[in-house]
Motif scaffolding. Structure first.
Motif, PDB file in Angstrom:
ATOM      1  N   LYS A   5     -34.615 -24.439  32.255  1.00 37.38           N
ATOM      2  CA  LYS A   5     -33.620 -23.440  31.844  1.00 37.38           C
ATOM      3  C   LYS A   5     -32.900 -23.817  30.560  1.00 37.38           C
ATOM      4  O   LYS A   5     -32.131 -23.025  30.027  1.00 37.38           O
ATOM      5  N   ASP A   6     -33.082 -25.047  30.063  1.00 34.59           N
ATOM      6  CA  ASP A   6     -32.372 -25.476  28.860  1.00 34.59           C
ATOM      7  C   ASP A   6     -32.838 -24.681  27.642  1.00 34.59           C
ATOM      8  O   ASP A   6     -34.030 -24.465  27.451  1.00 34.59           O
ATOM      9  N   ALA A   7     -31.883 -24.267  26.828  1.00 36.15           N
ATOM     10  CA  ALA A   7     -32.258 -23.569  25.592  1.00 36.15           C
ATOM     11  C   ALA A   7     -31.215 -23.858  24.533  1.00 36.15           C
ATOM     12  O   ALA A   7     -30.033 -24.051  24.842  1.00 36.15           O
ATOM     13  N   LEU A   8     -31.671 -23.911  23.301  1.00 33.74           N
ATOM     14  CA  LEU A   8     -30.759 -24.032  22.165  1.00 33.74           C
ATOM     15  C   LEU A   8     -30.292 -22.619  21.830  1.00 33.74           C
ATOM     16  O   LEU A   8     -31.122 -21.727  21.608  1.00 33.74           O
ATOM     17  N   ILE A   9     -28.985 -22.420  21.828  1.00 35.23           N
ATOM     18  CA  ILE A   9     -28.469 -21.078  21.545  1.00 35.23           C
ATOM     19  C   ILE A   9     -27.921 -21.052  20.120  1.00 35.23           C
ATOM     20  O   ILE A   9     -27.036 -21.840  19.773  1.00 35.23           O
ATOM     21  N   CYS A  10     -28.463 -20.174  19.310  1.00 31.88           N
ATOM     22  CA  CYS A  10     -28.057 -20.068  17.908  1.00 31.88           C
ATOM     23  C   CYS A  10     -27.467 -18.690  17.658  1.00 31.88           C
ATOM     24  O   CYS A  10     -28.184 -17.688  17.716  1.00 31.88           O
ATOM     25  N   ASP A  11     -26.177 -18.669  17.399  1.00 32.60           N
ATOM     26  CA  ASP A  11     -25.471 -17.397  17.206  1.00 32.60           C
ATOM     27  C   ASP A  11     -25.252 -17.175  15.709  1.00 32.60           C
ATOM     28  O   ASP A  11     -24.554 -17.964  15.059  1.00 32.60           O
ATOM     29  N   ALA A  12     -25.831 -16.136  15.168  1.00 30.28           N
ATOM     30  CA  ALA A  12     -25.720 -15.882  13.729  1.00 30.28           C
ATOM     31  C   ALA A  12     -24.300 -15.523  13.307  1.00 30.28           C
ATOM     32  O   ALA A  12     -23.997 -15.492  12.113  1.00 30.28           O
ATOM     33  N   MET A  68     -29.742 -21.808   9.508  1.00 26.25           N
ATOM     34  CA  MET A  68     -29.681 -22.000  10.974  1.00 26.25           C
ATOM     35  C   MET A  68     -31.062 -21.786  11.590  1.00 26.25           C
ATOM     36  O   MET A  68     -31.500 -22.562  12.454  1.00 26.25           O
ATOM     37  N   LEU A  69     -31.752 -20.765  11.125  1.00 27.61           N
ATOM     38  CA  LEU A  69     -33.097 -20.466  11.645  1.00 27.61           C
ATOM     39  C   LEU A  69     -34.052 -21.636  11.381  1.00 27.61           C
ATOM     40  O   LEU A  69     -34.765 -22.090  12.285  1.00 27.61           O
ATOM     41  N   CYS A  70     -34.039 -22.139  10.133  1.00 26.25           N
ATOM     42  CA  CYS A  70     -34.931 -23.252   9.766  1.00 26.25           C
ATOM     43  C   CYS A  70     -34.598 -24.497  10.583  1.00 26.25           C
ATOM     44  O   CYS A  70     -35.501 -25.196  11.065  1.00 26.25           O
ATOM     45  N   LEU A  71     -33.315 -24.797  10.739  1.00 28.04           N
ATOM     46  CA  LEU A  71     -32.887 -25.975  11.506  1.00 28.04           C
ATOM     47  C   LEU A  71     -33.363 -25.865  12.949  1.00 28.04           C
ATOM     48  O   LEU A  71     -33.909 -26.814  13.511  1.00 28.04           O
ATOM     49  N   ALA A  72     -33.166 -24.695  13.536  1.00 30.78           N
ATOM     50  CA  ALA A  72     -33.520 -24.515  14.945  1.00 30.78           C
ATOM     51  C   ALA A  72     -35.028 -24.656  15.146  1.00 30.78           C
ATOM     52  O   ALA A  72     -35.476 -25.293  16.110  1.00 30.78           O
ATOM     53  N   PRO A  76     -36.084 -30.370  18.040  1.00 38.99           N
ATOM     54  CA  PRO A  76     -36.994 -30.639  19.164  1.00 38.99           C
ATOM     55  C   PRO A  76     -36.863 -29.615  20.309  1.00 38.99           C
ATOM     56  O   PRO A  76     -37.605 -29.690  21.272  1.00 38.99           O
ATOM     57  N   ALA A  77     -35.917 -28.697  20.205  1.00 38.85           N
ATOM     58  CA  ALA A  77     -35.711 -27.745  21.316  1.00 38.85           C
ATOM     59  C   ALA A  77     -36.983 -26.944  21.586  1.00 38.85           C
ATOM     60  O   ALA A  77     -37.604 -26.447  20.651  1.00 38.85           O
ATOM     61  N   ARG A  78     -37.329 -26.810  22.851  1.00 41.02           N
ATOM     62  CA  ARG A  78     -38.533 -26.043  23.198  1.00 41.02           C
ATOM     63  C   ARG A  78     -38.197 -24.559  23.348  1.00 41.02           C
ATOM     64  O   ARG A  78     -39.027 -23.698  23.097  1.00 41.02           O
ATOM     65  N   SER A  79     -36.986 -24.278  23.789  1.00 40.74           N
ATOM     66  CA  SER A  79     -36.572 -22.875  23.974  1.00 40.74           C
ATOM     67  C   SER A  79     -35.365 -22.587  23.091  1.00 40.74           C
ATOM     68  O   SER A  79     -34.415 -23.378  23.052  1.00 40.74           O
ATOM     69  N   ILE A  80     -35.406 -21.464  22.409  1.00 43.03           N
ATOM     70  CA  ILE A  80     -34.291 -21.102  21.519  1.00 43.03           C
ATOM     71  C   ILE A  80     -33.909 -19.643  21.774  1.00 43.03           C
ATOM     72  O   ILE A  80     -34.780 -18.780  21.923  1.00 43.03           O
ATOM     73  N   VAL A  81     -32.601 -19.406  21.816  1.00 36.75           N
ATOM     74  CA  VAL A  81     -32.102 -18.026  21.886  1.00 36.75           C
ATOM     75  C   VAL A  81     -31.361 -17.758  20.581  1.00 36.75           C
ATOM     76  O   VAL A  81     -30.413 -18.471  20.248  1.00 36.75           O
ATOM     77  N   PHE A  82     -31.829 -16.781  19.828  1.00 33.10           N
ATOM     78  CA  PHE A  82     -31.129 -16.382  18.605  1.00 33.10           C
ATOM     79  C   PHE A  82     -30.318 -15.125  18.905  1.00 33.10           C
ATOM     80  O   PHE A  82     -30.862 -14.128  19.379  1.00 33.10           O
ATOM     81  N   LYS A  83     -29.035 -15.186  18.569  1.00 31.29           N
ATOM     82  CA  LYS A  83     -28.167 -14.030  18.811  1.00 31.29           C
ATOM     83  C   LYS A  83     -27.795 -13.392  17.475  1.00 31.29           C
ATOM     84  O   LYS A  83     -27.393 -14.088  16.548  1.00 31.29           O
ATOM     85  N   ASP A  84     -27.920 -12.073  17.400  1.00 32.05           N
ATOM     86  CA  ASP A  84     -27.545 -11.295  16.208  1.00 32.05           C
ATOM     87  C   ASP A  84     -28.201 -11.814  14.924  1.00 32.05           C
ATOM     88  O   ASP A  84     -27.576 -11.781  13.860  1.00 32.05           O
ATOM     89  N   LEU A  85     -29.424 -12.267  15.034  1.00 31.29           N
ATOM     90  CA  LEU A  85     -30.090 -12.876  13.877  1.00 31.29           C
ATOM     91  C   LEU A  85     -30.281 -11.880  12.736  1.00 31.29           C
ATOM     92  O   LEU A  85     -30.165 -12.217  11.565  1.00 31.29           O
ATOM     93  N   LYS A 106     -42.573 -22.386  19.848  1.00 24.83           N
ATOM     94  CA  LYS A 106     -41.446 -22.519  20.764  1.00 24.83           C
ATOM     95  C   LYS A 106     -41.285 -21.229  21.577  1.00 24.83           C
ATOM     96  O   LYS A 106     -41.784 -20.164  21.173  1.00 24.83           O
ATOM     97  N   ASP A 107     -40.503 -21.346  22.646  1.00 18.18           N
ATOM     98  CA  ASP A 107     -40.194 -20.175  23.465  1.00 18.18           C
ATOM     99  C   ASP A 107     -38.914 -19.565  22.875  1.00 18.18           C
ATOM    100  O   ASP A 107     -37.826 -20.116  23.033  1.00 18.18           O
ATOM    101  N   ILE A 108     -39.053 -18.436  22.183  1.00 17.07           N
ATOM    102  CA  ILE A 108     -37.918 -17.892  21.421  1.00 17.07           C
ATOM    103  C   ILE A 108     -37.515 -16.521  21.962  1.00 17.07           C
ATOM    104  O   ILE A 108     -38.359 -15.647  22.176  1.00 17.07           O
ATOM    105  N   THR A 109     -36.208 -16.357  22.158  1.00 20.17           N
ATOM    106  CA  THR A 109     -35.671 -15.071  22.603  1.00 20.17           C
ATOM    107  C   THR A 109     -34.724 -14.565  21.528  1.00 20.17           C
ATOM    108  O   THR A 109     -33.916 -15.321  21.008  1.00 20.17           O
ATOM    109  N   LEU A 110     -34.869 -13.277  21.190  1.00 18.56           N
ATOM    110  CA  LEU A 110     -33.949 -12.666  20.225  1.00 18.56           C
ATOM    111  C   LEU A 110     -32.959 -11.816  21.003  1.00 18.56           C
ATOM    112  O   LEU A 110     -33.367 -10.937  21.772  1.00 18.56           O
ATOM    113  N   GLY A 111     -31.665 -12.095  20.790  1.00 20.19           N
ATOM    114  CA  GLY A 111     -30.646 -11.383  21.558  1.00 20.19           C
ATOM    115  C   GLY A 111     -29.859 -10.408  20.716  1.00 20.19           C
ATOM    116  O   GLY A 111     -29.824 -10.500  19.501  1.00 20.19           O
TER     117      GLY A 111
END
Lengths: 114, 164
Positions: A5-12, A68-72, A76-85, A106-111
């Motif tokens: 369930k771990d994910a890196l959350i990146c909020d634009a 932020m996108l390039c860094l994420a 090493p995060a396998r799962s990433i959630v991008f918010k308002d990208l 990676k397992d990427i979700t766009l929010g």
């Protein structure tokens, strides 16, 4: 070790934490090799070159989101959630960003707006 | 008014403005250009100081990635209007519009609203008072707005021109 369930959350809306690229690189746990790739991919994506000592407050809002996108993607995060990208990106950058995301393993979700 | 000329807005970035720019009450303006072409720098370094210098005018500026501004508005509301809950950019925009209406009723003046990719632009557009709206938005073209185009010439220079 990451749990499923771990994910890196990146909020634009809050794309960067520090004002220095070196600190962001440490936060995202990117190694020296990754750092070179990061700078190269950011320059390709944004048209702007930056050094590790670059004052990130001088970047535009869209450029911060691109960084932020390039860094994420290089973290090493396998799962990433991008918010308002999408919100801060122009059509050309958004297209490029989508391509980078689709090419990532990676397992990427766009929010939200994305 | 912002005069035509060359402006070094950051140590490594300049804007070249092709003709004098006027921002008039009752009109809308949209700043168009790619990411990093200097739209927000134009707002922060040239437009806002010029508008602040206008005596008796009201200025509402909703900045890009406005999380810090949101905290400031929350703090203002907590002190001046304790019953009002502000938890989103929309709440903040509504609060500012209400505050503006009160101030304008007490003392009318020119109103300038500057929105740098504010997610609640519709709330600002709905203001019933006469105002000048200046907007950055990558996804919508504002009907009837005069377009100001920002074109990057290289990493260090963008040209600003009006679409006639």
């Amino acid at each position: 070790m990451n749990s499923p369930k771990d994910a890196l959350i990146c909020d634009a809306n809050h794309p960067l934490i520090s004002q220095c690229l070196r600190e962001e690189i440490l936060l995202y746990h990117i190694d020296t090799q990754g750092e070179a790739i990061l700078r190269e991919s950011f320059e390709r994506l944004s048209g702007k070159s930056i050094s590790t000592d670059h004052d990130l407050s001088e970047l535009s809002g869209g450029q911060k989101v691109l960084l932020m996108l390039c860094l994420a993607l290089l973290s090493p995060a396998r799962s990433i959630v991008f918010k308002d990208l999408r919100h801060s990106l122009d059509a050309h950058r958004w297209e490029h960003a989508q391509r980078m995301i689709s090419e990532s393993d990676k397992d990427i979700t766009l929010g939200c707006d994305a | 008014m912002i005069k035509a000329g060359y402006y070094q807005v950051w140590p490594d970035f300049a804007l070249e403005i092709g003709s004098d720019l006027y921002f008039e009450p009752g009109k809308s303006y949209q700043l168009q250009g790619a990411n990093g072409s200097g739209k927000s720098s134009f707002i922060q370094k040239l437009l806002i100081p010029a508008l602040r210098a206008r005596k008796g005018a009201y200025l509402v500026y909703l900045e890009q990635q406005m999380h810090l501004q949101l905290y400031a508005i929350k703090a203002h509301a907590a002190f001046h209007a304790p019953g009002i809950r502000i938890s989103s950019p929309s709440d903040a925009a509504m609060y500012l519009m209400q505050d503006l209406k009160k101030a304008y009723t007490a003392k009318p003046g020119d109103i300038y609203i500057v929105s740098d990719e504010c997610p609640c632009l519709h709330l600002l557009q709905a203001l019933k008072l006469p105002h000048c709206l200046i907007v950055i938005d990558h996804h919508e073209v504002l009907p009837g707005a005069e377009q100001l185009r920002f074109e990057a010439q290289n990493q260090n220079l963008s040209k600003v021109s009006r679409d006639v």
